[in-house]
Design a protein around this motif. Structure first.
Motif, mmCIF file in Angstrom:
data_model
loop_
_atom_site.group_PDB
_atom_site.id
_atom_site.type_symbol
_atom_site.label_atom_id
_atom_site.label_comp_id
_atom_site.label_asym_id
_atom_site.label_seq_id
_atom_site.Cartn_x
_atom_site.Cartn_y
_atom_site.Cartn_z
ATOM 1 N N HIS A 509 18.466 45.468 -4.170
ATOM 2 C CA HIS A 509 17.736 44.714 -3.150
ATOM 3 C C HIS A 509 17.592 43.242 -3.495
ATOM 4 C CE1 HIS A 509 16.740 48.743 -1.770
ATOM 5 N NE2 HIS A 509 16.333 48.199 -0.622
ATOM 6 N N GLY A 510 18.201 42.840 -4.602
ATOM 7 C CA GLY A 510 18.079 41.444 -5.029
ATOM 8 C C GLY A 510 16.667 41.121 -5.459
ATOM 9 N N GLY A 511 15.911 42.158 -5.795
ATOM 10 C CA GLY A 511 14.515 41.937 -6.191
ATOM 11 C C GLY A 511 14.331 42.129 -7.675
ATOM 12 N N LEU A 512 13.096 42.287 -8.095
ATOM 13 C CA LEU A 512 12.832 42.517 -9.510
ATOM 14 C C LEU A 512 11.666 43.458 -9.728
ATOM 15 C CD1 LEU A 512 10.743 39.599 -10.094
ATOM 16 C CD2 LEU A 512 13.085 38.910 -9.727
ATOM 17 N N ILE A 513 11.647 43.991 -10.937
ATOM 18 C CA ILE A 513 10.548 44.890 -11.303
ATOM 19 C C ILE A 513 9.858 44.314 -12.535
ATOM 20 C CG2 ILE A 513 12.182 46.371 -12.577
ATOM 21 C CD1 ILE A 513 10.281 48.720 -11.918
ATOM 22 N N ARG A 514 8.534 44.398 -12.512
ATOM 23 C CA ARG A 514 7.776 43.821 -13.629
ATOM 24 C C ARG A 514 6.812 44.873 -14.148
ATOM 25 N NH1 ARG A 514 4.496 38.539 -12.196
ATOM 26 N NH2 ARG A 514 6.383 37.375 -12.615
ATOM 27 N N ALA A 515 6.838 45.100 -15.482
ATOM 28 C CA ALA A 515 5.930 46.085 -16.088
ATOM 29 C C ALA A 515 5.020 45.386 -17.072
ATOM 30 C CB ALA A 515 6.740 47.145 -16.812
#
Ligand code: ADP
Length: 604
Positions: A509-515
């Motif tokens: 999705h051209g997005g990102l995930i942050r943990a």
């Protein structure tokens, strides 16, 4: 090398030194000028003194002639002799002699010389006898003089003839024939010792004066030369030498407006400009080196990613093949287990069949995860509100939350705009996060789901965050949790694929995930989806988006996915840079289908 040795040699340095050349030239000129002046002064002084001495001699001769004239006419020999002796007693007169026409000494201040005959070659005879040797000079037409040496002193001999006059040949006392022109000669010797003493003194004084004068002139000239030429030249030359060794901070201070001052100014400007050029070059070199280092690092990262992607792709293909092969027999085993459960009469048989069914379910879940992870996902992007997806994802958790005493809280921060997503995939990503949150709170707790918007690097994102009040993630585990098959859960409870799948979906999705761990306990996972307005997408040409992807330039107005991102890089690569490579090549197929790409290709 030999040349350098020559230059360093002190004698060579002196010969080559400008100062030495100038000083020697000045000294030569002063010596020449002073010498000529000295010579002229001395010779003129000497001539003057000699001339004065000759004039004195002439006066004395005249005095002798006049004093003896009457005695001559009256022929008073004693009177003549006395007069001569008296006049000769003067200090400057050495002797007086009177010769007759035969050259015999008729009168003499030294009586011993009376009667002696003059040498025909002597000056006393030469006047009348035209001696071939000639005479040094003639005074008053008939008087003659010469300078000789006697007893270590110079002596001026002055000759004055006695001419025959009517009073002489008409006198009664003695008879001289009327046709005899010269009756006798008066010879007076004058001592030149006083004159010579004066000449010596004058010479000494003039020499001393000339020496002092020349030394003074030389000193003044040297001082002027040193002040205006040698010192500035030496300063500039020293500065030049330092510049050649690389010291460009050299400045020369010559406080004059003449050519030397201008030369120093030019030198200072030159070193200043050289220094600033060198600084500029050093900056460029540094920037270049930094740029190269940055690009090398980027290249290495891309290469590492590529290798990782290639590895994962091969692993994914292998896993997918294996999972596919296992799936059919597993379905058969599951079917038979269900049948066994139905026909089992004994409670033990029922229990075993139930265990078999549970294990088959677990295996099926693992296979599903593996296939999802390794499958080359085809996204169907449509505009959706994230709240809608969150509601759908939460639907199946009602009972579980109650059973595990999990309290659910849902918040919205800011304005929530629709984003382009594949709803099924995003729902699965959210469920993976919800599963982990529930697993992290076996004793119960609070699960918070927050929806909101945030801008990062010029791109507006809509986010969905799942936070729990569990134990959080160990710091050392944080870099590993997105790696496939990494799990800390008990055997049989986790496959270690949940977060890997979620990250993969976000990348699509051209997005990102942050943990991150939450202050006060628990952890939080946020999914960021880029937002793009319709107008934004049309502002730039497709190939211009390459810059957005590659250069981290905040001034660029970069559109969000799907019109920007890896897919479009590939489009741009295909369109502008020829053959696409690596991961871009894998996406090539997708690019051809990229609506944005096709739209812009048609319009450009
Ligand atoms: P799995 O759930 O099968 O273990 P995941 O990829 O979903 O695989 O998770 C990987 C690991 O990340 C978990 O085993 C766990 O250690 C950690 N993790 C994920 N979510 C949480 C959470 N909410 N709290 C604590 N740890 C978590």
């Amino acid at each position: 090398m030999e040349k350098m040795n020559n230059i360093d040699h002190p004698q060579h340095r002196i010969r080559e030194s400008l100062a030495a050349k100038l000083i020697l030239s000045i000294a030569a000129l002063v010596l020449l000028g002073g010498g000529i002046s000295w010579y002229l002064l001395i010779s003129t002084g000497r001539d003057h003194l000699l001339k004065a001495a000759i004039e004195d001699a002439a006066s004395y001769s005249d005095l002798v002639r006049k004093s003896t004239r009457y005695s001559m006419i009256t022929f008073h020999r004693d009177a003549i002799q006395r007069t001569i002796e008296e006049i000769a007693s003067r200090k400057e007169i050495d002797r007086i002699r009177i010769f007759d026409s035969k050259g015999k000494v008729f009168y003499a201040s030294r009586r011993g010389e009376l009667g002696s005959v003059a040498d025909k070659k002597s000056i006393a005879c030469a006047g009348c006898h035209k001696y071939a040797g000639g005479l040094p000079s003639i005074v008053d037409g008939g008087d003659q003089w010469s300078i000789g040496e006697r007893r270590g002193e110079r002596v001026l001999t002055f000759i004055a003839p006695f001419y025959n006059e009517p009073s002489c040949f008409a006198a009664e006392c003695h008879v001289h024939p009327a046709d005899q022109k010269v009756l006798g000669v008066l010879e007076t010797d004058f001592s030149l010792s006083t004159v010579d003493g004066t000449i010596r003194k004058q010479t000494r004084d003039i020499t001393l004066f000339a020496a002092v004068f020349m030394a003074l002139i030389a000193a003044v000239l040297y001082a002027i030369l040193n002040r205006f030429v040698l010192t500035p030249v030496s300063l500039i030359s020293k500065g030049m030498r330092k510049v050649t060794t690389g010291d460009l901070g050299q400045r020369v201070s010559v406080a004059s407006g003449d050519e030397m001052g201008q030369l120093a100014d030019t030198f200072n400007t030159m070193t200043k400009e050289l220094s600033s050029s060198r600084d500029k070059m050093a900056d460029w070199t540094k920037a270049l080196e930094e740029g190269i280092a940055k690009k090398t690092e980027e290249l290495k990262r891309s290469q590492d990613k590529l290798i990782q992607a290639e590895k994962l792709a091969s692993l994914g293909r292998l896993t997918a093949d294996v999972a596919h092969e296992i799936r059919n027999p597993l379905t058969a085993v599951g079917g038979f287990a269900r049948r066994l459960f139905k026909i089992a009469a004994q409670p033990k048989e029922k229990e075993y069949a139930e265990i078999m069914l549970e294990e088959v379910d677990r295996l099926e879940k693992i296979l599903r995860d593996v296939l999802t992870f390794s499958r080359d996902t085809r996204s169907r992007l449509e505009k959706h509100d994230l709240r809608e997806v969150a509601d759908e994802a939460l639907q199946i958790y009602g009972t579980l939350f109650t059973e595990q005493s999990v309290k659910l809280e849902v918040h919205t921060e800011g304005e929530l705009l629709p984003v382009l997503i594949d709803k099924d995939q995003v729902r699965q990503a959210v469920r993976n996060l919800l599963n982990n949150a529930v697993d992290a709170m076996p004793e119960g707790g609070t699960l918070t789901l927050t929806l909101g918007e945030e801008e990062m690097q010029n791109v507006l994102y809509m986010y969905l965050r799942v936070s729990d009040t569990g134990p959080g993630i160990l710091i050392e585990d944080l870099p590993l949790i997105f790696e496939p098959f990494f799990t800390t859960k008990k055997t049989g409870h986790g496959t270690g694929l949940g977060l890997s799948i979620t990250r993969k979906i976000m990348e699509e999705h051209g997005g990102l995930i942050r943990a991150e761990n939450v202050k006060g306990g628990g952890s939080s996972f946020a999914l960021y989806f880029p937002y793009q307005s319709e107008e934004d997408s049309l502002e730039m040409k497709c190939w211009e988006f390459m810059k957005c992807g590659r250069d981290n330039d905040a001034s660029l107005k970069c559109p969000a996915y799907p019109n920007f991102g890896r897919v479009c890089w590939a489009v741009a690569g295909t369109f502008c840079e020829g053959k696409v490579q690596g991961t871009f090549a894998q996406k090539y197929e997708d690019c051809q289908k990229c609506e944005f790409y096709n739209k812009h290709r048609r319009s450009s």
